[in-house]
Design an enzyme around this catalytic site. Structure first.
Site, PDB file in Angstrom:
ATOM      1  CB  SER A 218       0.124  -2.345   0.723  1.00  0.00           C
ATOM      2  OG  SER A 218      -0.748  -1.377   0.216  1.00  0.00           O
TER       3      SER A 218
ATOM      4  NE  ARG B 163     -12.112  -3.979  -0.491  1.00  0.00           N
ATOM      5  CZ  ARG B 163     -10.875  -4.175  -0.100  1.00  0.00           C
ATOM      6  NH1 ARG B 163     -10.083  -3.150   0.129  1.00  0.00           N
ATOM      7  NH2 ARG B 163     -10.415  -5.386   0.076  1.00  0.00           N
TER       8      ARG B 163
ATOM      9  CG  ASP C  30       1.379  -2.729  -7.557  1.00  0.00           C
ATOM     10  OD1 ASP C  30       0.363  -2.022  -7.661  1.00  0.00           O
ATOM     11  OD2 ASP C  30       1.955  -2.940  -6.476  1.00  0.00           O
TER      12      ASP C  30
ATOM     13  CG  HIS D 159      -1.241  -3.030  -4.605  1.00  0.00           C
ATOM     14  ND1 HIS D 159       0.019  -2.467  -4.531  1.00  0.00           N
ATOM     15  CD2 HIS D 159      -1.805  -2.829  -3.374  1.00  0.00           C
ATOM     16  CE1 HIS D 159       0.205  -1.938  -3.326  1.00  0.00           C
ATOM     17  NE2 HIS D 159      -0.886  -2.149  -2.615  1.00  0.00           N
ATOM     18  CG  ASP D 160      -5.331  -7.566  -3.883  1.00  0.00           C
ATOM     19  OD1 ASP D 160      -4.951  -6.692  -3.084  1.00  0.00           O
ATOM     20  OD2 ASP D 160      -6.539  -7.838  -4.064  1.00  0.00           O
TER      21      ASP D 160
END
Length: 368
Positions: free
Chosen positions: A173, A234, A315, A345-346
């Site tokens: 990232s 978040r 992603d 993405h994680d």
């Protein structure tokens, strides 16, 4: 060239809805600012060194601003005399990479992708971020940061340690962005780079999502309640880190009606992640480093360092096409490896089993 390991299964269906997932760019343990030289080791008896390096003052940043009394905190852990690999994560990562308090124990440790029996691991607290490096204070102004600024701080740490070069930089990232900038600016100081879910510039749709997150936080700070804004930002961010497949598997059930309204299963998860995040991070540091992601733009054509790129098909933030474009623009030996993961993405935090052999090969084998 592109290689594709076997397709991943949908493990997330078995995870609890209110899991302790670190999510993208986050950490799992106590504040690294409280760490001492005797804290978590890489899993063996190897020495651990924590230090804070004063940078030349004033420290001139990429966009022309200056930081007075700038400093950067780092941790070096692993066998003496072993080659050094810098390991860099997302904007919420910190210098404690492995061990009980580390943010990446799935990939860094004894027998893992970055094997701490054979390598020393260098982690840093990002400028502007969490931990012991220079960072914003509540209500204070902090200048804009570039991924080049983080690369320069890493270069100064390497020089301070007396390293002629780093064996590798493994960056995921935001950390992948920093790795690319380092390889562009200081090719003689790194032997290879491994870049997970990061490209040479930010994708515009991803910038759109993050821009909304930052505005939520700014407006909350203006009301004197930055934490509530950070919680909402978040929660919104988590919806971009993961995939629709995972969310359907875990949270596809019907809503539940209470006295006032319907509540959807996904809500509890998202806001629980927001609540957890505000216990560890400040709104001001989020603003500084989230903006730095969107400012990222480097010249991939100047990179001749051997590079392994790892892309995740699901992603949303760094689409596969962006990773393909990066691979095409690099001018050194490179390989592009794609994986499938419902974690989107994680995946770099959640797919340790799939990533371990890829990263292990990337840091040990020579690309031709």
């Amino acid at each position: 060239m592109s290689r594709k390991p076997p397709n991943k299964s949908g493990r997330a269906a078995n995870e609890p809805a209110a899991d302790a997932s670190r999510g993208n760019d986050s950490s799992s343990g106590a504040s690294p600012g409280d760490a001492s030289p005797g804290d978590a080791s890489p899993g063996d008896a190897s020495p651990v060194r924590d230090a804070v390096l004063d940078l030349p003052s004033p420290w001139r940043l990429h966009y022309g601003d200056e930081l007075a009394h700038a400093r950067v905190a780092f941790r070096l852990a692993g066998p003496e005399e072993a080659p050094v690999i810098a390991v860099l994560g997302g904007i919420s990562a910190h210098r404690i990479v492995c061990g009980a308090e580390g943010w990446w124990p799935e990939l860094v440790g004894p027998g893992h992708g970055v094997d701490t029996r054979n390598f020393r691991v260098l982690g840093i607290d990002y400028l502007g971020g969490r931990g012991g490096s220079s960072a914003p204070v509540p209500g204070g102004r902090f200048p804009p940061l570039s991924s080049y600024d983080q690369a320069e701080a890493l270069r100064h740490i390497a020089a301070h340690l007396g390293l002629e070069s780093l064996h590798a930089i493994v960056g995921a990232s935001y950390g992948g962005m920093v790795a690319l900038c380092f390889a562009e600016r200081h090719p003689a100081m790194v032997g290879r780079i491994v870049v997970l879910s990061a490209a040479d510039k930010s994708q515009v749709l991803s910038t759109a999502w993050r821009s909304v997150q930052r505005q939520i936080v700014r407006e909350a700070i203006a009301r004197g309640d930055g934490a509530s804004g950070l919680k909402l930002a978040r929660a919104l961010a988590m919806a971009t880190y993961r995939s629709s497949v995972e969310f359907e598997l875990r949270f596809g059930g019907p809503p539940v009606r209470d006295a006032d309204r319907f509540r959807f299963p996904i809500e509890d998860y998202l806001f629980a992640r927001g609540d957890d995040y505000v216990q560890k991070y400040r709104a001001e540091t989020f603003l500084a480093l989230s903006e730095s992601i969107d400012l990222h733009r480097m010249d991939a054509t100047r990179v001749r360092t051997p590079a392994t790129l790892i892309a995740v098909r699901e992603d949303q933030l760094v689409p596969f096409n962006d990773m393909q474009g990066l691979a095409a623009r690099l001018n050194g030996p490179r390989q592009l490896i794609e994986i499938n993961s419902i974690f989107g993405h994680d995946a770099f935090l959640k797919e340790g089993a799939a990533l371990t052999p890829i990263v292990k090969r990337a840091v040990t084998e020579q690309l031709i």
